[in-house]
Scaffold this motif. Structure first.
Motif, PDB file in Angstrom:
ATOM      1  N   GLY A 206       9.546 -26.356  39.469  1.00 41.29           N
ATOM      2  CA  GLY A 206       9.253 -25.746  40.735  1.00 41.29           C
ATOM      3  C   GLY A 206       8.939 -26.506  41.707  1.00 41.29           C
ATOM      4  O   GLY A 206       9.351 -26.249  42.882  1.00 41.29           O
ATOM      5  N   ARG A 207       8.395 -27.883  41.617  1.00 37.55           N
ATOM      6  CA  ARG A 207       8.362 -28.837  42.632  1.00 37.55           C
ATOM      7  C   ARG A 207       9.821 -29.275  43.161  1.00 37.55           C
ATOM      8  O   ARG A 207      10.007 -29.322  44.350  1.00 37.55           O
ATOM      9  N   LEU A 208      10.701 -29.250  42.398  1.00 37.84           N
ATOM     10  CA  LEU A 208      12.077 -29.619  42.782  1.00 37.84           C
ATOM     11  C   LEU A 208      12.679 -28.335  43.860  1.00 37.84           C
ATOM     12  O   LEU A 208      13.399 -28.387  44.824  1.00 37.84           O
ATOM     13  N   ARG A 209      12.289 -27.255  43.587  1.00 35.34           N
ATOM     14  CA  ARG A 209      12.652 -26.261  44.229  1.00 35.34           C
ATOM     15  C   ARG A 209      12.073 -26.181  45.828  1.00 35.34           C
ATOM     16  O   ARG A 209      12.131 -25.410  46.824  1.00 35.34           O
ATOM     17  N   LEU A 210      10.727 -26.738  45.971  1.00 34.96           N
ATOM     18  CA  LEU A 210      10.156 -26.855  47.142  1.00 34.96           C
ATOM     19  C   LEU A 210      10.736 -27.949  48.117  1.00 34.96           C
ATOM     20  O   LEU A 210      10.601 -27.996  49.135  1.00 34.96           O
ATOM     21  N   ILE A 211      11.754 -28.676  47.727  1.00 36.11           N
ATOM     22  CA  ILE A 211      12.404 -29.906  48.574  1.00 36.11           C
ATOM     23  C   ILE A 211      13.043 -29.314  49.637  1.00 36.11           C
ATOM     24  O   ILE A 211      12.876 -30.135  50.737  1.00 36.11           O
ATOM     25  N   PRO A 212      13.377 -28.204  49.639  1.00 33.51           N
ATOM     26  CA  PRO A 212      14.064 -27.840  51.130  1.00 33.51           C
ATOM     27  C   PRO A 212      13.207 -27.958  52.148  1.00 33.51           C
ATOM     28  O   PRO A 212      13.462 -27.920  53.270  1.00 33.51           O
ATOM     29  N   ALA A 213      11.735 -27.802  51.825  1.00 31.96           N
ATOM     30  CA  ALA A 213      10.757 -27.662  53.113  1.00 31.96           C
ATOM     31  C   ALA A 213      10.623 -29.071  53.855  1.00 31.96           C
ATOM     32  O   ALA A 213       9.972 -29.052  54.711  1.00 31.96           O
ATOM     33  N   VAL A 214      11.140 -30.252  53.186  1.00 30.67           N
ATOM     34  CA  VAL A 214      11.288 -31.185  53.942  1.00 30.67           C
ATOM     35  C   VAL A 214      11.760 -31.343  55.368  1.00 30.67           C
ATOM     36  O   VAL A 214      11.457 -32.143  56.254  1.00 30.67           O
ATOM     37  N   LYS A 215      12.674 -30.264  55.597  1.00 26.91           N
ATOM     38  CA  LYS A 215      13.421 -30.058  56.786  1.00 26.91           C
ATOM     39  C   LYS A 215      12.427 -29.666  57.973  1.00 26.91           C
ATOM     40  O   LYS A 215      12.641 -29.803  59.088  1.00 26.91           O
ATOM     41  N   ASN A 216      11.350 -29.361  57.622  1.00 22.67           N
ATOM     42  CA  ASN A 216      10.176 -28.828  58.518  1.00 22.67           C
ATOM     43  C   ASN A 216       8.961 -29.476  58.215  1.00 22.67           C
ATOM     44  O   ASN A 216       7.948 -28.739  58.395  1.00 22.67           O
TER      45      ASN A 216
END
Length: 400
Positions: A206-216
């Motif tokens: 689940g933590r890995l799936r959150l990574i795209p949020a680094v773009k914002n």
């Protein structure tokens, strides 16, 4: 494709999906982990509050039950995951949208007799919610959430909205929740101040799936979460984006390996990169990786002011490469942490020579838990007293 599935045109399906179309259904649902039907059911119930818990089916029937519709749709989903460009993502969403009777009505009788039972549709939705594939990019997993939306299942979206409104963030998040949260944070008009993966109550997937949020976000803490090259590629994309909001990045305690380090440094070299703080402590980096980092730091577009490479096997040879950065007129580093990097007298001598030739902007240097030797430390301590140097803080020894 949907028409071919309904009308059992297996030759066309096999051509599109490949030979895996004839594989046993259960293998695609991760049932190969269990032989006991009871264990299969427990696996499904533990991952989500599935509808089957309220249905009067036997555990054996549930384990052996297979819906050709959900099987077909997930095989198409997995086919889309094989494409690195995401060229099939919209097609997969379209197919899931065709499951709805309202959309089928718009096409008249073109599809033929369809499988619109509530049971079949619920099975498709349940598969989307609990299915996990560690090999796909977290960016691509967001498409699973989009497919739920295409099927008018708004439950995950509503749950994440409630999560964002709540002051209590201790609720357990599933993998699909994290994909939805990453998408919402990424698309928000407000830039997130900090993304700390360890603060979310979820599994490591689940933590890995959150990574795209680094773009914002402005600060990202991705520590100790088993990052792979796939995830480093997402971070590098955030550093290259225009505009890039990231100013602080902590990827410590991950085994980045060569591929991950190369991808990350490609992002650092981007003219859009605005990163000021980078922490890579205990990432199993070596002299080879120092060359890549040095190349990024020497670029004119570098804004980096703080670099932490502590507890990596850099040794004196890696330190010599970093000295090339300190000697560069483009260097903006103010803080350099090299604690526990197996540095000896030779490496400290190189550091003193680099700072003496070009004091740069360095104000803080951490050499604790190394073996600098007497002569190496004398050179650094003497330089620190020199008004020509800007070094205010020098840490060394083991009692720091």
């Amino acid at each position: 494709m949907f028409h071919c599935h309904i009308n059992k045109k297996t030759d066309v399906l096999k051509y599109f999906l490949g030979e895996t179309w004839e594989d046993d259904h259960h293998n695609d649902y991760d049932y190969d982990l269990f032989d006991d039907p009871e264990m299969i059911l427990q696996r499904k119930l533990s991952l989500n509050d599935l509808w089957v818990s309220q249905k009067p089916y036997s555990t054996l029937a549930l384990a052996q039950r297979s819906s050709s519709l959900d099987d077909f749709l997930w095989k198409v989903m997995e086919k889309s995951f094989q494409s690195s460009s995401g060229q099939l993502d919209l097609f997969v969403r379209f197919l899931h949208g065709l499951c709805l009777e309202s959309n089928q009505t718009l096409l008249g009788g073109l599809l033929g007799q369809t499988e619109n039972s509530p049971e079949n549709l619920q099975s498709v939705i349940d598969n989307l919610k609990w299915k996990n594939n560690n090999e796909i990019s977290p960016e691509r997993s967001i498409n699973i959430f989009h497919c739920l939306m295409e099927m008018n299942d708004l439950s995950v979206h509503q749950e994440i909205q409630e999560f964002l409104k709540s002051e209590n963030r201790s609720d357990k998040l599933s993998e699909i929740h994290c994909s939805a949260l990453a998408y919402m944070l990424q698309m928000s008009e407000l830039v997130l101040d900090e993304l700390d993966l360890q603060k979310y109550n979820t599994s490591y997937q689940g933590r890995l799936r959150l990574i795209p949020a680094v773009k914002n976000c402005r600060k990202a803490r991705l520590t100790n979460c088993r990052l792979s090259a796939t995830h480093c590629k997402v971070v590098a994309s955030a550093l290259k984006s225009n505009p890039s909001h990231l100013t602080e990045l902590d990827m410590s305690y991950n085994d980045l390996q060569d591929s991950g380090a190369n991808l990350l440094c490609a992002g650092l070299e981007s003219p859009n990169c605005r990163l000021e703080t980078l922490r890579l402590a205990d990432c199993r980096l070596s002299e080879t990786h120092c060359e890549v980092v040095v190349s990024a730091l020497k670029s004119k577009s570098s804004h980096l002011k703080e670099l932490d490479m502590s507890y990596n096997d850099l040794q004196d040879s890696g330190v010599k490469l970093l000295c090339a950065v300190l000697e560069s007129p483009n260097c903006r580093l103010e803080t350099l942490s090299l604690s526990g990097c197996l540095i000896t007298e030779e490496g400290c001598t190189s550091l003193a020579a680099a700072l003496n030739s070009n004091p740069s902007h360095l104000r803080e240097l951490d050499l604790s838990y190394n073996h600098p030797g007497d002569s190496g430390m004398k050179l650094l301590l003497a330089g620190q007293k020199d008004s020509y140097w800007r070094l205010d803080t020098l840490r060394y020894g083991e009692n720091v």
